[in-house]
Design an enzyme around this catalytic site. Structure first.
Site, PDB file in Angstrom:
ATOM      1  N   HIS A   1       4.367   1.949  -7.999  1.00  0.00           N
ATOM      2  CA  HIS A   1       3.397   0.854  -7.918  1.00  0.00           C
ATOM      3  C   HIS A   1       2.454   0.880  -9.130  1.00  0.00           C
ATOM      4  O   HIS A   1       2.138  -0.157  -9.711  1.00  0.00           O
ATOM      5  CB  HIS A   1       2.539   0.993  -6.659  1.00  0.00           C
ATOM      6  CG  HIS A   1       3.295   0.907  -5.364  1.00  0.00           C
ATOM      7  ND1 HIS A   1       3.399   1.969  -4.497  1.00  0.00           N
ATOM      8  CD2 HIS A   1       3.974  -0.119  -4.790  1.00  0.00           C
ATOM      9  CE1 HIS A   1       4.098   1.601  -3.437  1.00  0.00           C
ATOM     10  NE2 HIS A   1       4.470   0.350  -3.589  1.00  0.00           N
TER      11      HIS A   1
ATOM     12  N   GLY B   1       0.822  -1.214   0.000  1.00  0.00           N
ATOM     13  CA  GLY B   1       0.000   0.000   0.000  1.00  0.00           C
ATOM     14  C   GLY B   1       0.850   1.255   0.000  1.00  0.00           C
ATOM     15  O   GLY B   1       2.018   1.219  -0.391  1.00  0.00           O
TER      16      GLY B   1
ATOM     17  N   ARG C   1       8.566   5.192   1.636  1.00  0.00           N
ATOM     18  CA  ARG C   1       9.298   5.733   2.788  1.00  0.00           C
ATOM     19  C   ARG C   1       9.846   7.138   2.530  1.00  0.00           C
ATOM     20  O   ARG C   1      10.340   7.780   3.466  1.00  0.00           O
ATOM     21  CB  ARG C   1      10.437   4.795   3.188  1.00  0.00           C
ATOM     22  CG  ARG C   1       9.929   3.494   3.811  1.00  0.00           C
ATOM     23  CD  ARG C   1      11.073   2.662   4.380  1.00  0.00           C
ATOM     24  NE  ARG C   1      10.588   1.590   5.235  1.00  0.00           N
ATOM     25  CZ  ARG C   1      10.492   0.300   4.868  1.00  0.00           C
ATOM     26  NH1 ARG C   1      10.848  -0.066   3.654  1.00  0.00           N
ATOM     27  NH2 ARG C   1      10.057  -0.606   5.703  1.00  0.00           N
TER      28      ARG C   1
HETATM   29  P1  AMP Z   1       6.240  -2.103  -1.581  1.00  0.00           P
HETATM   30  O1  AMP Z   1       4.831  -1.634  -1.434  1.00  0.00           O
HETATM   31  O2  AMP Z   1       7.253  -1.076  -1.241  1.00  0.00           O
HETATM   32  O3  AMP Z   1       6.477  -3.440  -0.953  1.00  0.00           O
HETATM   33  O4  AMP Z   1       6.452  -2.326  -3.134  1.00  0.00           O
HETATM   34  C1  AMP Z   1       5.579  -3.144  -3.867  1.00  0.00           C
HETATM   35  C2  AMP Z   1       6.181  -3.398  -5.217  1.00  0.00           C
HETATM   36  O5  AMP Z   1       6.386  -2.164  -5.894  1.00  0.00           O
HETATM   37  C3  AMP Z   1       7.547  -4.085  -5.118  1.00  0.00           C
HETATM   38  O6  AMP Z   1       7.654  -5.059  -6.138  1.00  0.00           O
HETATM   39  C4  AMP Z   1       8.502  -2.956  -5.339  1.00  0.00           C
HETATM   40  O7  AMP Z   1       9.736  -3.352  -5.887  1.00  0.00           O
HETATM   41  C5  AMP Z   1       7.727  -2.097  -6.321  1.00  0.00           C
HETATM   42  N1  AMP Z   1       8.221  -0.713  -6.299  1.00  0.00           N
HETATM   43  C6  AMP Z   1       8.427   0.063  -5.205  1.00  0.00           C
HETATM   44  N2  AMP Z   1       8.943   1.250  -5.567  1.00  0.00           N
HETATM   45  C7  AMP Z   1       9.068   1.231  -6.917  1.00  0.00           C
HETATM   46  C8  AMP Z   1       9.555   2.160  -7.892  1.00  0.00           C
HETATM   47  N3  AMP Z   1      10.022   3.356  -7.550  1.00  0.00           N
HETATM   48  N4  AMP Z   1       9.541   1.789  -9.194  1.00  0.00           N
HETATM   49  C9  AMP Z   1       9.079   0.560  -9.554  1.00  0.00           C
HETATM   50  N5  AMP Z   1       8.601  -0.351  -8.681  1.00  0.00           N
HETATM   51  C10 AMP Z   1       8.610  -0.035  -7.382  1.00  0.00           C
END
Ligand code: AMP
Length: 281
Positions: free
Chosen positions: A39, A33, A190
């Site tokens: 995302h 989220g 973050r």
């Molecule tokens: P998270 O919600 O941070 O666990 O991320 C969920 C998914 O989004 C994971 O596969 C991350 O690698 C991807 N993600 C997070 N930040 C980015 C970004 N800046 N560019 C591309 N994918 C991302």
């Protein structure tokens, strides 16, 4: 206003909701989220690759250590749902911790290979066990044809790819490029923790990665290039966890470009925020 996607919160409801979508082909985008454009790029890629798109939103307690930010991790469910409605997501899977880990839950995967590369695992030893376990559960709960993960979390992408292969999970894991701010900072949930001053310093990581990749690409000695990069990152006010050059698939150390395709990976703390990033050479 776009209609909100269907939201399901229990495993039986998920199975019922997915049954009629299976024939069309399902893509899963796992998230915690606090959705941002990174995302949503995964969601759009999923949309291009599959007729049905499922997004999971679950802040997984088992991948946070007690001193980490599980309690304060940003939670923006209403805004997330509105964003996913615009992307025409078919279903949002958002189990509670009690649904994911019911009373008596006692299984935890212990991934090896890339998960023991001495990068994130060295600074967050609990992390990949938690990630592997929850991703395996998400993949088995949803049984998607494809699942999309960001290269932003490069070691995680390697671990998940290995997990799917090792457990014969019938899913294709797809890695998607990192989405960045104009100044190069990789988008991250973050980033909202950063003060104005820290935000101004934050693009240093990408700048150093790019400069280092360029120099290594020109056959400069890797250790020399990394030593310079580590100095630049420290001077920008970061406490460096690592800046490393690794084999792009195995994440094993590399001595020179002849050792195979190289990925540069960095993790560093500024104030209370820990940032990670990576680039290809
Ligand atoms: P998270 O919600 O941070 O666990 O991320 C969920 C998914 O989004 C994971 O596969 C991350 O690698 C991807 N993600 C997070 N930040 C980015 C970004 N800046 N560019 C591309 N994918 C991302």
């Amino acid at each position: 206003m776009a209609a909100h996607p269907r939201v399901v919160r229990t495993v039986p409801a998920l199975r019922r909701a997915l049954a009629p979508l299976r024939k069309a082909g399902i893509a899963l985008v796992p998230t915690m989220g606090a959705l941002h454009a990174g995302h949503l790029a995964l969601v759009r890629l999923a949309r291009r690759r599959a007729r049905r798109v499922v997004v999971s939103i679950f802040v997984n307690p088992t991948q946070f250590a007690p001193q980490e930010d599980f309690g304060s991790y940003p939670r923006t469910f209403k805004a997330d749902l509105a964003a996913l409605a615009i992307e025409k997501v078919d279903l949002v899977w958002t189990p509670s911790a009690a649904v994911m880990y019911p009373e008596g839950f006692a299984t935890r995967l212990d991934p090896g290979g890339a998960a023991k590369a001495g990068l994130e695992d060295k600074f967050r030893p609990h992390f990949f066990g938690g990630v592997a376990t929850v991703v395996a559960k998400l993949l088995l709960q949803c049984r998607p044809d494809i699942a999309l993960f960001g290269q932003k979390d490069y070691q995680q992408l390697c671990v998940v790819t290995q997990l799917a292969r090792d457990l014969d999970l019938p899913v294709k894991i797809i890695g998607a490029p990192t989405v960045r701010e104009k100044d190069g900072l990789a988008l991250s949930s973050r980033n909202v923790y950063l003060s104005m001053q820290e935000r101004a310093a934050a693009p240093t990581l990408y700048r150093v990665l790019k400069a280092s990749a360029r120099r290594i690409g020109k056959n400069e000695a890797i250790e020399r290039v990394l030593a310079d990069g580590r100095g630049d990152i420290a001077r920008a006010g970061f406490a460096l966890d690592y800046l490393e050059a690794r084999h792009a698939q195995t994440l094993e150390p590399v001595a020179s470009r002849q050792d195979g395709p190289i990925r540069l990976l960095v993790a560093a703390r500024i104030g209370k925020t820990r940032l990670i990033d990576n680039v290809a050479v």
